[in-house]
Motif scaffolding. Structure first.
Motif, mmCIF file in Angstrom:
data_model
loop_
_atom_site.group_PDB
_atom_site.id
_atom_site.type_symbol
_atom_site.label_atom_id
_atom_site.label_comp_id
_atom_site.label_asym_id
_atom_site.label_seq_id
_atom_site.Cartn_x
_atom_site.Cartn_y
_atom_site.Cartn_z
ATOM 1 N N ASP A 21 1.349 -0.682 0.608
ATOM 2 C CA ASP A 21 0.080 -0.377 0.310
ATOM 3 C C ASP A 21 1.116 1.383 0.506
ATOM 4 N N ALA A 22 0.466 2.143 0.337
ATOM 5 C CA ALA A 22 1.010 3.671 -0.261
ATOM 6 C C ALA A 22 1.655 3.728 0.663
ATOM 7 N N THR A 23 1.466 3.198 1.964
ATOM 8 C CA THR A 23 2.739 4.137 3.533
ATOM 9 C C THR A 23 3.467 3.357 3.767
ATOM 10 N N VAL A 24 3.436 2.308 2.623
ATOM 11 C CA VAL A 24 5.073 1.533 3.319
ATOM 12 C C VAL A 24 5.677 1.438 1.268
ATOM 13 N N GLN A 25 5.444 1.940 -0.007
ATOM 14 C CA GLN A 25 5.290 1.740 -0.797
ATOM 15 C C GLN A 25 7.246 2.035 -0.447
ATOM 16 N N SER A 26 7.446 3.242 -0.472
ATOM 17 C CA SER A 26 9.143 3.364 -0.351
ATOM 18 C C SER A 26 10.115 2.509 -0.148
ATOM 19 N N LEU A 27 9.461 1.668 0.684
ATOM 20 C CA LEU A 27 10.482 0.901 1.175
ATOM 21 C C LEU A 27 10.539 -0.139 -0.006
ATOM 22 N N GLU A 29 10.505 0.681 -2.817
ATOM 23 C CA GLU A 29 11.074 1.497 -4.042
ATOM 24 C C GLU A 29 12.697 1.190 -4.348
ATOM 25 N N ASP A 30 13.058 1.025 -3.021
ATOM 26 C CA ASP A 30 14.531 1.438 -3.552
ATOM 27 C C ASP A 30 15.004 0.156 -2.165
ATOM 28 N N ALA A 31 15.175 -0.955 -2.475
ATOM 29 C CA ALA A 31 15.560 -2.187 -1.726
ATOM 30 C C ALA A 31 17.541 -2.143 -0.942
ATOM 31 N N THR A 32 17.975 -1.114 -1.297
ATOM 32 C CA THR A 32 19.168 -0.300 -1.408
ATOM 33 C C THR A 32 18.991 0.844 0.353
ATOM 34 N N THR A 33 18.424 1.162 -0.352
ATOM 35 C CA THR A 33 18.674 2.483 1.062
ATOM 36 C C THR A 33 17.851 1.888 2.409
ATOM 37 N N PRO A 34 18.980 1.944 3.453
ATOM 38 C CA PRO A 34 17.880 1.955 4.558
ATOM 39 C C PRO A 34 16.667 2.386 5.011
ATOM 40 N N VAL A 35 15.943 1.231 5.696
ATOM 41 C CA VAL A 35 14.013 1.853 5.642
ATOM 42 C C VAL A 35 13.833 3.047 7.075
ATOM 43 N N SER A 36 15.394 3.051 7.611
ATOM 44 C CA SER A 36 14.885 4.542 8.235
ATOM 45 C C SER A 36 15.661 5.720 7.379
ATOM 46 N N ALA A 37 15.988 5.564 6.598
ATOM 47 C CA ALA A 37 16.089 6.744 5.895
ATOM 48 C C ALA A 37 15.203 6.538 5.017
ATOM 49 N N GLN A 38 14.672 5.904 4.643
ATOM 50 C CA GLN A 38 13.644 5.840 3.275
ATOM 51 C C GLN A 38 12.100 6.323 3.581
ATOM 52 N N LEU A 39 12.001 5.869 5.402
ATOM 53 C CA LEU A 39 10.710 6.376 6.029
ATOM 54 C C LEU A 39 10.095 7.417 6.381
ATOM 55 N N ALA A 51 10.526 1.798 13.914
ATOM 56 C CA ALA A 51 9.775 0.171 13.675
ATOM 57 C C ALA A 51 8.844 0.057 13.398
ATOM 58 N N ASP A 52 7.310 0.740 14.315
ATOM 59 C CA ASP A 52 5.761 0.130 14.061
ATOM 60 C C ASP A 52 5.629 0.597 12.196
ATOM 61 N N THR A 53 6.347 1.788 11.706
ATOM 62 C CA THR A 53 5.176 1.852 10.014
ATOM 63 C C THR A 53 6.760 0.533 9.645
ATOM 64 N N ALA A 54 7.936 0.118 9.314
ATOM 65 C CA ALA A 54 7.914 -1.509 9.030
ATOM 66 C C ALA A 54 7.797 -2.380 9.769
ATOM 67 N N MET A 55 7.346 -2.774 10.010
ATOM 68 C CA MET A 55 6.555 -4.315 11.126
ATOM 69 C C MET A 55 5.404 -3.584 10.093
ATOM 70 N N THR A 56 4.340 -2.628 9.482
ATOM 71 C CA THR A 56 3.943 -2.597 8.918
ATOM 72 C C THR A 56 3.941 -3.249 6.916
ATOM 73 N N TRP A 57 5.161 -2.460 6.813
ATOM 74 C CA TRP A 57 6.043 -3.125 5.944
ATOM 75 C C TRP A 57 5.648 -4.735 5.868
ATOM 76 N N LEU A 58 6.462 -5.495 6.847
ATOM 77 C CA LEU A 58 7.192 -6.607 6.817
ATOM 78 C C LEU A 58 5.541 -7.306 6.295
ATOM 79 N N GLU A 59 4.359 -7.024 7.604
ATOM 80 C CA GLU A 59 3.082 -7.583 7.282
ATOM 81 C C GLU A 59 2.337 -8.125 5.804
ATOM 82 N N GLN A 60 2.849 -7.093 5.197
ATOM 83 C CA GLN A 60 3.121 -6.851 3.763
ATOM 84 C C GLN A 60 3.370 -7.943 3.158
#
Length: 348
Positions: A21-27, A29-39, A51-60
Motif C-alpha cells: 500500500d501507499a504507506t510503505v511503498q517507499s520501502l 522502491e529502493d531495496a538498497t536504502t536503509p529503512v529509516s532513511a526511506q521512511l 519500527a511500527d511502520t517497518a513492521m507494517t511493511w513486513l506484514e505485507q
C-alpha cells in the motif's frame, strides 16, 4: 497451509511479493536504502514510529512467512519476536532485512535471542542461529533424544575419564550454591547428546584456548569488528555463548545430521563471512545437502572423521578408520592367462 519440509519451505519462500500500500511503498522502491532513511523521506510516515511502520511493511509479506515457517510455529508469534527486534534493525536495507527474516523462518527458528538473532552489520541484516537453534534442529532429526551443552566454572566439581564407559566418563556438578563470583571463571565448554536408541555420543570439550583458536581462524565477523575497532561481534559481546555454541557445532561431527542441520551451519558460516545467506536454494542444492548429511552420518557410524578436543591435547585428534577387507579382483580369461605367464617368467 504451512509447510514443514525443507524443500517445500524453500520453494514457498520464492513466491512473488504482494503489492504494497501507499504507506510503505517507499520501502519497496529502493531495496538498497536503509529503512529509516526511506521512511524519513516519506511525508506520510512522518511522525510515525519507524519500527511500527517497518513492521507494517513486513506484514505485507505475512503469507511468505506463513509458507516458509513449519506448521508448529505460528506466524503471529514469529512476527511478534520480529517486532521486538526491529528498533535495532531500522538502519538495515529492506532487501537484507526481508531475506534474513525469511531465512530464519525457513529453518523454523524464532528470532527471540535464544534460538536465533537478526543482527545488523552496517546496513545489512544477518541471520545468526544461536546454540538453542542448533539444539532445536538436532531434536527434529528424530534420532536425538536429549542434548546437553554447558560451561564448567573453575570451582565446579567435574571429572573427565575418556577410557571409562558412558556415562561414567564425564560428570559435571555445578556449584549452584555459590555466587557467580565464587564459582570462578569459565574454564571449559562441553556438549554431548543421548540418542533415541539409548546410546550416548562422544563428549566434546573445548578449553578457552580452543574457543579462541576457532574464533581467530573461522570468524570473519570477529576479524572485521576487530579491525574496525567496533568490537561489536558476538565473540566480543557474548564470548561464553559463542564458546558453548562452538562446542555444540563440533558435536555435529559425531551425531547423525539432518539436511536442515547441514544447511543451517552453511547459512551461519555465510552470514559470518559477510556473504549472502541464500533462501532460494534450488532443488539440486537441497539434494546435495541430503547427500552430504548422509555421508557425514556414514563416517560417524564407521568411526571416521571424529574430532575431539580434550584439555591439554594438541593438536586435535582424529579417530583412524579400520582397514577395509581386501575385495576379490575379477579378471577376464585373457587377463588370468597373462598373469600366469608373468608369474612363470618371474620364477625363471
Amino acid at each position: 497451509m504451512p509447510l514443514s519440509t525443507l524443500k517445500d519451505r524453500v520453494r514457498a519462500a520464492t513466491t512473488e511479493p504482494p503489492a504494497l500500500d501507499a504507506t510503505v511503498q517507499s520501502l519497496a522502491e529502493d531495496a538498497t536504502t536503509p529503512v529509516s532513511a526511506q521512511l524519513r523521506k516519506s511525508a506520510q510516515a512522518e511522525g510515525d514510529d519507524v519500527a511500527d511502520t517497518a513492521m507494517t511493511w513486513l506484514e505485507q509479506y505475512g503469507n511468505d512467512f506463513t509458507r516458509a515457517l513449519p506448521s508448529h510455529i505460528d506466524v503471529k508469534a514469529f512476527l511478534a519476536a520480529v517486532r521486538a527486534a526491529l528498533p535495532g534493525l531500522v538502519h538495515c536495507t529492506p532487501a537484507s532485512l526481508r531475506q534474513a527474516l525469511l531465512t530464519c523462518a525457513r529453518f523454523g527458528l524464532v528470532p527471540d535471542g535464544r534460538h536465533a538473532v537478526i543482527k545488523r552489520e552496517g546496513t545489512t541484516a544477518v541471520f545468526v542461529p544461536m546454540a538453542q537453534g542448533y539444539v532445536e534442529l538436532m531434536y527434529r532429526s528424530g534420532r536425538v533424544g536429549s542434548v546437553h551443552v554447558g560451561l564448567i566454572h573453575e570451582n565446579d566439581e567435574w571429572n573427565f575419564e575418556p577410557t571409562a564407559p558412558a556415562p561414567l566418563d564425564f560428570t559435571h556438578r555445578p556449584a549452584v550454591e555459590r555466587s557467580k563470583k565464587d564459582r570462578g571463571p569459565v574454564i571449559l565448554a562441553y556438549a554431548f547428546c543421548w540418542m533415541t536408541s539409548g546410546a550416548r555420543s562422544q563428549v566434546i570439550l573445548l578449553s578457552r584456548e580452543d574457543a579462541e583458536e576457532i574464533r581467530d581462524e573461522y570468524s570473519s565477523a570477529y576479524r572485521r569488528a576487530k579491525e574496525s575497532g567496533a568490537a561489536d561481534s558476538f565473540w566480543h559481546t557474548d564470548f561464553n555463548k559463542m564458546w558453548a555454541k562452538s562446542a555444540l557445532r563440533r558435536l555435529h561431527k559425531v551425531v547423525p545430521m539432518s539436511a536442515e542441520l547441514v544447511a543451517l551451519a552453511k547459512a551461519d558460516d555465510a552470514g559470518d563471512a559477510g556473504e549472502v545467506q541464500v533462501i532460494h536454494a534450488p532443488e539440486g542444492e537441497t539434494a546435495g545437502l541430503v547427500a552430504e548429511a548422509e555421508e557425514a552420518h556414514e563416517r560417524v557410524e564407521d568411526g571416521q572423521g571424529v574430532e575431539e578436543t580434550r584439555p591439554g591435547a594438541r593438536p586435535l585428534l582424529r579417530k583412524k578408520s579400520l582397514p577395509r577387507r581386501p575385495q576379490p579382483v575379477r579378471t577376464t580369461r585373457e587377463g588370468r592367462k597373462k598373469a600366469a605367464q608373468k608369474a612363470a617368467k618371474h620364477r625363471r
